[in-house]
Design a protein around this motif. Sequence first.
Motif, PDB file in Angstrom:
ATOM      1  N   LYS A 286     -39.924  -0.925   3.604  1.00 35.51           N
ATOM      2  CA  LYS A 286     -39.898   0.064   2.529  1.00 35.51           C
ATOM      3  C   LYS A 286     -38.456   0.453   2.195  1.00 35.51           C
ATOM      4  O   LYS A 286     -38.110   0.641   1.029  1.00 35.51           O
ATOM      5  N   ALA A 287     -37.609   0.565   3.210  1.00 39.70           N
ATOM      6  CA  ALA A 287     -36.199   0.913   3.004  1.00 39.70           C
ATOM      7  C   ALA A 287     -35.490  -0.155   2.182  1.00 39.70           C
ATOM      8  O   ALA A 287     -34.663   0.166   1.323  1.00 39.70           O
ATOM      9  N   GLN A 288     -35.790  -1.408   2.439  1.00 36.40           N
ATOM     10  CA  GLN A 288     -35.175  -2.489   1.663  1.00 36.40           C
ATOM     11  C   GLN A 288     -35.566  -2.393   0.193  1.00 36.40           C
ATOM     12  O   GLN A 288     -34.734  -2.556  -0.696  1.00 36.40           O
ATOM     13  N   ILE A 289     -36.831  -2.113  -0.049  1.00 33.16           N
ATOM     14  CA  ILE A 289     -37.343  -2.048  -1.420  1.00 33.16           C
ATOM     15  C   ILE A 289     -36.795  -0.819  -2.149  1.00 33.16           C
ATOM     16  O   ILE A 289     -36.268  -0.917  -3.251  1.00 33.16           O
ATOM     17  N   THR A 290     -36.915   0.346  -1.518  1.00 31.89           N
ATOM     18  CA  THR A 290     -36.423   1.559  -2.176  1.00 31.89           C
ATOM     19  C   THR A 290     -34.901   1.568  -2.274  1.00 31.89           C
ATOM     20  O   THR A 290     -34.340   2.175  -3.183  1.00 31.89           O
ATOM     21  N   GLY A 291     -34.234   0.880  -1.349  1.00 31.92           N
ATOM     22  CA  GLY A 291     -32.776   0.761  -1.418  1.00 31.92           C
ATOM     23  C   GLY A 291     -32.327  -0.014  -2.644  1.00 31.92           C
ATOM     24  O   GLY A 291     -31.325   0.328  -3.275  1.00 31.92           O
ATOM     25  N   ALA A 292     -33.075  -1.049  -3.005  1.00 33.68           N
ATOM     26  CA  ALA A 292     -32.754  -1.811  -4.215  1.00 33.68           C
ATOM     27  C   ALA A 292     -32.930  -0.947  -5.456  1.00 33.68           C
ATOM     28  O   ALA A 292     -32.109  -0.987  -6.379  1.00 33.68           O
ATOM     29  N   GLY A 293     -33.977  -0.142  -5.479  1.00 33.76           N
ATOM     30  CA  GLY A 293     -34.191   0.769  -6.595  1.00 33.76           C
ATOM     31  C   GLY A 293     -33.129   1.856  -6.645  1.00 33.76           C
ATOM     32  O   GLY A 293     -32.653   2.232  -7.717  1.00 33.76           O
ATOM     33  N   ALA A 294     -32.729   2.358  -5.480  1.00 37.11           N
ATOM     34  CA  ALA A 294     -31.694   3.392  -5.425  1.00 37.11           C
ATOM     35  C   ALA A 294     -30.365   2.866  -5.937  1.00 37.11           C
ATOM     36  O   ALA A 294     -29.619   3.584  -6.613  1.00 37.11           O
TER      37      ALA A 294
ATOM     38  N   LEU B  31     -37.464  -0.455 -11.567  1.00 37.53           N
ATOM     39  CA  LEU B  31     -38.731  -1.128 -11.267  1.00 37.53           C
ATOM     40  C   LEU B  31     -38.546  -2.630 -11.089  1.00 37.53           C
ATOM     41  O   LEU B  31     -39.155  -3.237 -10.208  1.00 37.53           O
ATOM     42  N   ARG B  32     -37.686  -3.220 -11.910  1.00 40.35           N
ATOM     43  CA  ARG B  32     -37.414  -4.652 -11.784  1.00 40.35           C
ATOM     44  C   ARG B  32     -36.764  -4.964 -10.439  1.00 40.35           C
ATOM     45  O   ARG B  32     -37.158  -5.897  -9.738  1.00 40.35           O
ATOM     46  N   ALA B  33     -35.772  -4.167 -10.046  1.00 43.21           N
ATOM     47  CA  ALA B  33     -35.076  -4.375  -8.771  1.00 43.21           C
ATOM     48  C   ALA B  33     -36.028  -4.212  -7.591  1.00 43.21           C
ATOM     49  O   ALA B  33     -36.002  -5.019  -6.649  1.00 43.21           O
ATOM     50  N   GLU B  34     -36.880  -3.187  -7.648  1.00 42.83           N
ATOM     51  CA  GLU B  34     -37.833  -2.975  -6.556  1.00 42.83           C
ATOM     52  C   GLU B  34     -38.882  -4.086  -6.508  1.00 42.83           C
ATOM     53  O   GLU B  34     -39.279  -4.514  -5.425  1.00 42.83           O
TER      54      GLU B  34
ATOM     55  N   LYS C 243     -28.301   6.189   1.006  1.00 44.84           N
ATOM     56  CA  LYS C 243     -28.356   5.313   2.170  1.00 44.84           C
ATOM     57  C   LYS C 243     -29.776   4.779   2.239  1.00 44.84           C
ATOM     58  O   LYS C 243     -30.726   5.562   2.370  1.00 44.84           O
ATOM     59  N   ALA C 244     -29.913   3.491   2.112  1.00 47.42           N
ATOM     60  CA  ALA C 244     -31.236   2.868   2.019  1.00 47.42           C
ATOM     61  C   ALA C 244     -32.125   3.277   3.183  1.00 47.42           C
ATOM     62  O   ALA C 244     -31.752   3.139   4.349  1.00 47.42           O
ATOM     63  N   GLY C 245     -33.296   3.822   2.837  1.00 48.87           N
ATOM     64  CA  GLY C 245     -34.287   4.196   3.830  1.00 48.87           C
ATOM     65  C   GLY C 245     -34.190   5.620   4.327  1.00 48.87           C
ATOM     66  O   GLY C 245     -35.048   6.069   5.076  1.00 48.87           O
ATOM     67  N   PHE C 246     -33.145   6.353   3.923  1.00 44.87           N
ATOM     68  CA  PHE C 246     -32.951   7.705   4.419  1.00 44.87           C
ATOM     69  C   PHE C 246     -33.177   8.719   3.306  1.00 44.87           C
ATOM     70  O   PHE C 246     -32.743   8.529   2.180  1.00 44.87           O
ATOM     71  N   THR C 247     -33.833   9.833   3.656  1.00 51.26           N
ATOM     72  CA  THR C 247     -34.047  10.915   2.704  1.00 51.26           C
ATOM     73  C   THR C 247     -32.809  11.805   2.687  1.00 51.26           C
ATOM     74  O   THR C 247     -31.880  11.617   3.474  1.00 51.26           O
TER      75      THR C 247
END
Length: 155
Positions: free
Chosen positions: A27-35, A142-145, A83-87
Amino acid sequence: MMTDLSDDLLKWYEQIEKTAKLTPTQKAQITGAGAKAFASALKKATPVSSENYNGGRSVGHNNALHGKKARKTKHLRDSITYKAGFTSDGLFSGDTSVGFEDKYQAMVARFVNNGTAGMSQKEVKNMHFIEKAQNEAKNELLRAEAEKYKEVMGL
């Protein structure tokens, strides 16, 4: 014939379950790309003041000249971080928060974004830059994720 159908349904269910359940690292990898995509759009949309911080100058009431730690030593645009994966609380959950480096920068960003009493025309024009960045980044995010999701899941 019923056993074949039940086996097929079970296999289908297992495939769906596999794609729906992500580990926090995935999930961190995916949301990190969106971030990353959103941080880029936010950086473009963030207004820049006319202050020059190159000489180590600080602004704010508690500045280095008064023997206290400098409060703001760079533009808001330069303080956008994630920071990818961190709130924002620093917890690793797989979710990624995009924001500003410290609470003072976040407070300044909030005033600029939401506005204050007696604003100039320039300040009114700069209002709601965060919402504008969210709208501009939506498709790219959305495309990046989606690309990262396919990569992580091996699709």
